[in-house]
Design an enzyme around this catalytic site. Structure first.
Site, PDB file in Angstrom:
ATOM      1  N   CYS A  65     -40.663  69.738  18.121  1.00 26.63           N
ATOM      2  CA  CYS A  65     -41.121  68.395  17.738  1.00 26.63           C
ATOM      3  C   CYS A  65     -40.177  67.835  16.675  1.00 26.63           C
ATOM      4  O   CYS A  65     -40.538  67.639  15.517  1.00 26.63           O
ATOM      5  CB  CYS A  65     -42.558  68.466  17.214  1.00 26.63           C
ATOM      6  SG  CYS A  65     -43.393  66.862  17.113  1.00 26.63           S
TER       7      CYS A  65
ATOM      8  N   CYS B 252     -43.064  71.638  24.702  1.00 23.83           N
ATOM      9  CA  CYS B 252     -44.158  71.694  23.732  1.00 23.83           C
ATOM     10  C   CYS B 252     -45.452  72.209  24.370  1.00 23.83           C
ATOM     11  O   CYS B 252     -45.899  71.672  25.390  1.00 23.83           O
ATOM     12  CB  CYS B 252     -44.394  70.310  23.126  1.00 23.83           C
ATOM     13  SG  CYS B 252     -45.743  70.279  21.920  1.00 23.83           S
TER      14      CYS B 252
ATOM     15  N   TYR C 279     -48.130  73.205  -0.927  1.00 21.77           N
ATOM     16  CA  TYR C 279     -47.552  73.752   0.305  1.00 21.77           C
ATOM     17  C   TYR C 279     -47.169  75.219   0.127  1.00 21.77           C
ATOM     18  O   TYR C 279     -47.528  76.075   0.946  1.00 21.77           O
ATOM     19  CB  TYR C 279     -46.324  72.940   0.741  1.00 21.77           C
ATOM     20  CG  TYR C 279     -45.470  73.714   1.711  1.00 21.77           C
ATOM     21  CD1 TYR C 279     -45.918  73.959   3.009  1.00 21.77           C
ATOM     22  CD2 TYR C 279     -44.251  74.277   1.317  1.00 21.77           C
ATOM     23  CE1 TYR C 279     -45.164  74.724   3.893  1.00 21.77           C
ATOM     24  CE2 TYR C 279     -43.500  75.036   2.192  1.00 21.77           C
ATOM     25  CZ  TYR C 279     -43.969  75.254   3.479  1.00 21.77           C
ATOM     26  OH  TYR C 279     -43.240  76.024   4.343  1.00 21.77           O
TER      27      TYR C 279
ATOM     28  N   GLU D  93     -39.851  80.752   0.891  1.00 20.76           N
ATOM     29  CA  GLU D  93     -40.412  79.402   0.898  1.00 20.76           C
ATOM     30  C   GLU D  93     -39.769  78.517  -0.167  1.00 20.76           C
ATOM     31  O   GLU D  93     -39.542  77.329   0.064  1.00 20.76           O
ATOM     32  CB  GLU D  93     -41.932  79.446   0.698  1.00 20.76           C
ATOM     33  CG  GLU D  93     -42.696  80.011   1.887  1.00 20.76           C
ATOM     34  CD  GLU D  93     -42.586  79.161   3.145  1.00 20.76           C
ATOM     35  OE1 GLU D  93     -42.141  78.001   3.055  1.00 20.76           O
ATOM     36  OE2 GLU D  93     -42.923  79.650   4.229  1.00 20.76           O
TER      37      GLU D  93
ATOM     38  N   GLY E  50     -28.230  74.537  -4.332  1.00 23.78           N
ATOM     39  CA  GLY E  50     -28.658  73.277  -4.934  1.00 23.78           C
ATOM     40  C   GLY E  50     -30.076  73.329  -5.483  1.00 23.78           C
ATOM     41  O   GLY E  50     -30.772  74.329  -5.362  1.00 23.78           O
TER      42      GLY E  50
ATOM     43  N   ASP F 213     -45.968  71.157   5.434  1.00 23.97           N
ATOM     44  CA  ASP F 213     -44.626  70.692   5.069  1.00 23.97           C
ATOM     45  C   ASP F 213     -44.252  69.504   5.960  1.00 23.97           C
ATOM     46  O   ASP F 213     -45.090  68.988   6.720  1.00 23.97           O
ATOM     47  CB  ASP F 213     -43.616  71.835   5.188  1.00 23.97           C
ATOM     48  CG  ASP F 213     -43.357  72.257   6.628  1.00 23.97           C
ATOM     49  OD1 ASP F 213     -44.083  71.812   7.546  1.00 23.97           O
ATOM     50  OD2 ASP F 213     -42.407  73.052   6.843  1.00 23.97           O
TER      51      ASP F 213
END
Length: 350
Positions: free
Chosen positions: A192, A203, A120, A37, A81, A138
């Site tokens: 989505c 979907c 989150y 995560e 990064g 998120d």
């Protein structure tokens, strides 16, 4: 109430049939969920995969992470990064060792006290690793829910995130809460999609989606435009002496703090200006060749870089010279210098 209870069963059915095979889903221990995560923040899934495998192989658990040398951490993270992420991982691991005997806590609020873990990530670890009914919200989830409900609130605002967090929390089941969270994130990542490109025909929630039914998918989510990034011009010098290239340490504060970089000066210099800049710094050189331009985008800043390959006649003071093998194995350079790192490795390999 949010009225989102209808989505749970269709999402789980869809997720069971369509979830991508990802290395951290294979064995979702608290540690592996946490590392994945953090890596996935601001970074694409495909880019994260090899980094995740390498990281957990080198540092398979919290004790090894807590004891890791910073140079090793930065090398394992090289190219991902946002390097404060890995520094915070180590700080949090040390705290977990001290407070919880090396085991991540299950409780969402306790997880939030750890460096680098916000609402989150705390929700992700608590729900995915421990199956606690805590939402994880998120960007993908914000997009799915705002389209599903035609919510026009600005998703950049904390109040909007809190509201959607509460909506999802009202419908999470006591069992498979983590899978519901993952199904929402997966739906946002694969179906989505952002901008005007959602694949609504795939979907499982299209029959209930207010934005889709109104033909207004592209109107959501609503987010205030970011301020324009500041552009900084830099000239990068690859300083070669014999079979080595020169590196410098960045300051211990500010952007990319404490990391290695090539010798740089502010501004965009042409060939003559570059020679003058080197002579002003007391550097003796026998050759100077232009390198390709490069650009790197940080959150609030853009670097526009031009570069030169320089053959020195003697070593430069304050510069650390390393071989190609050392550059590959021991020194972590920010991805901002990717173009110039590749050029340095190519020359050193000859």
């Amino acid at each position: 109430m949010s009225g989102l209870s209808f989505m749970v069963e269709p999402l789980l059915t869809w997720y069971d049939a369509n979830a991508r095979v990802l290395p951290w889903r294979d064995n979702p221990t608290p540690y592996r969920v946490w590392i994945s995560e953090i890596m996935l923040q601001q970074t694409r899934v495909e880019a994260v995969k090899p980094y995740f495998e390498r990281f957990v192989h080198a540092l398979p658990d919290i004790p090894s992470l807590a004891a890791a040398d910073e140079e090793l951490l930065l090398k394992l993270w090289e190219g991902l990064g946002y390097y404060n992420r890995v520094r915070n991982l180590k700080k949090a691991a040390v705290q977990v060792m001290e407070q919880w005997g090396g085991r991540l806590p299950e409780d969402y609020k306790q997880l939030e006290t750890l460096p680098g873990i916000g609402f989150y990530t705390a929700g992700s670890i608590s729900s995915i690793a421990f199956d606690r009914p805590v939402p994880c919200v998120d960007g993908n989830v914000l997009r799915v829910i705002t389209r599903l409900t035609a919510c026009g609130d600005d998703i950049g605002k904390a109040a909007t995130k809190t509201k959607i967090f509460e909506w999802i929390g009202q419908v999470l089941p006591p069992v498979r809460a983590g899978d519901v969270n993952q199904s929402l994130m997966e739906l946002g990542a694969t179906v989505c999609l952002p901008n005007a490109a959602p694949l609504c025909g795939r979907c499982p929630l299209q029959s209930w989606c207010k934005a889709h039914l109104a033909g207004e998918e592209e109107h959501y989510p609503v987010k205030q435009k970011k301020k324009q990034r500041k552009v900084q011009d830099r000239t990068v010098f690859l300083l070669f002496y014999e079979d080595k290239v020169g590196l410098c340490r960045r300051p211990e504060t500010g952007l990319l703090r404490g990391m290695w970089e090539f010798f740089c000066v502010e501004g965009r210099l042409d060939g003559q200006q570059a020679q003058n800049a080197l002579r002003e710094r007391g550097l003796s050189f026998s050759g100077l060749q232009p390198l390709p331009d490069a650009k790197h985008i940080f959150t609030h800043i853009e670097w526009h870089m031009t570069g030169f390959s320089v053959t020195l006649e003697k070593p430069a003071d304050g510069v650390t010279f390393v071989t190609g093998k050392q550059l590959e194995a021991d020194y972590a350079l920010p991805s901002a210098f990717r173009t110039y790192t590749a050029a340095a490795k190519q020359r050193l390999s000859k």
